[in-house]
Design an enzyme around this catalytic site. Sequence first.
Site, PDB file in Angstrom:
ATOM      1  N   SER A 188       0.785  -1.239   0.000  1.00 15.12           N
ATOM      2  CA  SER A 188       0.000   0.000   0.000  1.00 15.12           C
ATOM      3  C   SER A 188       0.816   1.287   0.000  1.00 15.12           C
ATOM      4  O   SER A 188       0.239   2.366  -0.188  1.00 15.12           O
ATOM      5  CB  SER A 188      -0.962   0.019   1.195  1.00 15.12           C
ATOM      6  OG  SER A 188      -2.093  -0.760   0.927  1.00 15.12           O
ATOM      7  N   LYS A 191       0.484   3.849  -2.770  1.00 14.87           N
ATOM      8  CA  LYS A 191      -0.532   4.911  -2.766  1.00 14.87           C
ATOM      9  C   LYS A 191       0.115   6.301  -2.705  1.00 14.87           C
ATOM     10  O   LYS A 191      -0.507   7.292  -3.120  1.00 14.87           O
ATOM     11  CB  LYS A 191      -1.495   4.736  -1.590  1.00 14.87           C
ATOM     12  CG  LYS A 191      -2.417   3.522  -1.703  1.00 14.87           C
ATOM     13  CD  LYS A 191      -3.350   3.438  -0.507  1.00 14.87           C
ATOM     14  CE  LYS A 191      -4.385   2.328  -0.644  1.00 14.87           C
ATOM     15  NZ  LYS A 191      -3.834   0.995  -0.466  1.00 14.87           N
ATOM     16  N   SER A 410      -5.873   3.899   4.258  1.00 17.98           N
ATOM     17  CA  SER A 410      -5.355   2.986   3.230  1.00 17.98           C
ATOM     18  C   SER A 410      -6.510   2.463   2.387  1.00 17.98           C
ATOM     19  O   SER A 410      -6.683   1.253   2.202  1.00 17.98           O
ATOM     20  CB  SER A 410      -4.557   1.837   3.840  1.00 17.98           C
ATOM     21  OG  SER A 410      -3.746   1.216   2.864  1.00 17.98           O
TER      22      SER A 410
END
Length: 573
Positions: A188, A191, A410
Site C-alpha cells: 500500500s 498509494k 489505506s
Amino acid sequence: MPETGSWQVKWETAGRSARACARTAARTAQRAGHEVRRTWRAAPPRTRSTWRLTAVATAAGLATATAAVAVAGPWDSGQRTAERALAGAPNGTGGVHHGGAPGRGGAPGSAGGGPALPQVLPALGLPAAGAGGRGAAPQPTGAGLADALSPLLKDKALGPLRTASVIDVATGHQVFAAKPTAAAVPASTVKLATAVAALTTLGADHRIETTVVTAAEAADDGRNGARDKHPEDAKDGKGAKDAKGSGDDGKGGKGGKPATPRIVLVGGGDPTLTARAGEGADGPASLRDLADDTARALARSGRKKVSLAYDTSLYSGPAVHPIGPNENLARVTPLMADEGRLDDSDNGPAPRAGDPSADAARAFAARLKERGIAVDGSPVSARAPKDATRLATVRSQPLGALVERMLTNSDNDIAEALARQTALGAHRPASFSGAGTAVRTALAAQHLPLAGARFDDGSGLDRDDKVSAELLARLLLHASAPDHPELRPIVTGLPVAAFTGTLGSRYADTAGAGAVRAKTGTLTGVNTLAGTVVDADGRLLVFAFMTNGTSDAQGAQKALDTLASAVANCGCR
C-alpha cells in the site's frame, strides 16, 4: 504640551515592570536550559516521547494564541471582532473528516475519538523555541544514523530483501541508505505515488462530478444492469475476458424510443459518492442531494414519470482487479455508492456488491420515488448521448481531501479511482494499464527516481508493482517541499503513530508515538513503511523502510516500527 494623564503613568510603569520581568525570565530560562538538556539525555525513550508531545502542544498553543491576537482585529464593544465571529463557529478537526465512531476511520477530535491532532502535532517544519527557521535544528549525520539503524536492519523478522532511505527535508540530502535503489514490492505504500501523480496532474482543488442528464435516445449497451463489464475487458491484459458487445441500436436498445422520457445517471468516478444520509454540506457527494436537484428539474418541466439508465462508459478495461473479487476492493467502476459495501462500514475490508453500478442506480431510483418521481421499470445500463442536457450535478470533496482519506485509512477503492482520474487528466484510457502509464509519466515529469519502478494498479494490491525505498522517500520529500503546496494533503493525510488510521494501534510506549507519520504497506510476505519523523532535536526527516520475503508479519511490522522510532528517539550525530 498636554498634561500627562494618570492612565499614561500607570501604562508606562506597567511597561517597565513587564520588560524587567521578561529580562529576569530570559536569564532564568537560559540557566534552566542546561539542566533540561542533561535531564533529557538521561531520560528513557517513553519519557522523552511524552515530554516531546507536551512541549509540542505547549508551543503550538502559544503560537496559535499569538496568531489569534494578531488577526483578531479591532475591539468592538469590549470584544475583538474576529473573536465574536469565531464564537459562533464549530470547532475544527485539523483535517478532513473520515467518520466519527471508533473503528470507522474516526479522526481524533471527531465524535468518539481522541484529542484533535493540532493539540498534539506541530505544523511541518515548526522550529523549536528560539530556532531561526526551517532546518535550524541540528542535522543528523550519516554515521550517527548508521549506528542507530544498521543493527536494527539485521532483525531476523525482516525478509531477505531489506532496503532503507532517510532524507533530511531541509537540505534534501539522503543521510542514511541501505540498498535504496533496489526495486521491491511496495504493497500500500504505492498509494504515495498515486497521490503525487493525481495531485500534480489535476490539482488539490479538483472535484469529481456525478451527473444526471436527459436522454430520449440514450443507447442501451446490452448489459441491462445485469453485469458491469466493458467491451475493452479483453484488451487490457488482465481481468475478465467475457465482455459482450454493446448491442446499441441508437433508440434505447428495443428498436424504438422508450415509452417514457429517459434520464441517465452518469458516473464520473467519484469513489466517495454516498447513498447514506447526514454527511452535511462539506461531506461526500450524495445521491440524495442529486435526487433532490433532479426531482426539482423534472418538476419544472412538468415530468412526473421517467425511465432510468446509468452510464459507466468513462472507464475501460477490466473492472475486476487482478487479485479477483476481494473484500478489500470493489469492482473498479465510475459509478458506485459507498464503495459497494454491503454493511455500514466506511473503511477496511467488507462484503461488496456484485454489481455496484446497478446497485447505485437502484438506490438513486428509490430516492427519486421518495421525491414524487415515478421510475418506470428497473434501471438499465446505457450510454448518454454526447449532446444530452444536464439536469443535476453533485461534486466530490476536493481531491486533496480524497487523498487524505485514502492515506489515513489505506482506502483501496479511492486509490484505484484516483489512478484512473490521473489517466483521464492525462488523456489516457481509464484502465489499469492506462492509469499505470499515467502515474509513471506524472512522476517522471517531477524528475523522481523511477529506475525499476512499475505501477500495475493504484492501490498496491498487485504484487507486480515495484518501487524503491529512495522513490518513496523522494515522493515524501516532494510533498514536504514549500514550493509544492498542492501536495500537502499527502503529508497531512499520513496516519499518526499511536493516534490515527492504520497506525492508531501501533507505536504504543515508543518514542515514535506522535512523532512518526507514515503510510503502511502489508501483503503476505511484504511489509513496508514510509513517512515523516521529527527527531529528538526537532529535525524533520522523511524515510522509507521496505522488506520482502517475510514469514512473520507481526515481527516484521514491529521491526519497521522500531526503525522509525529509533530515528525519532535520537539526534544521531
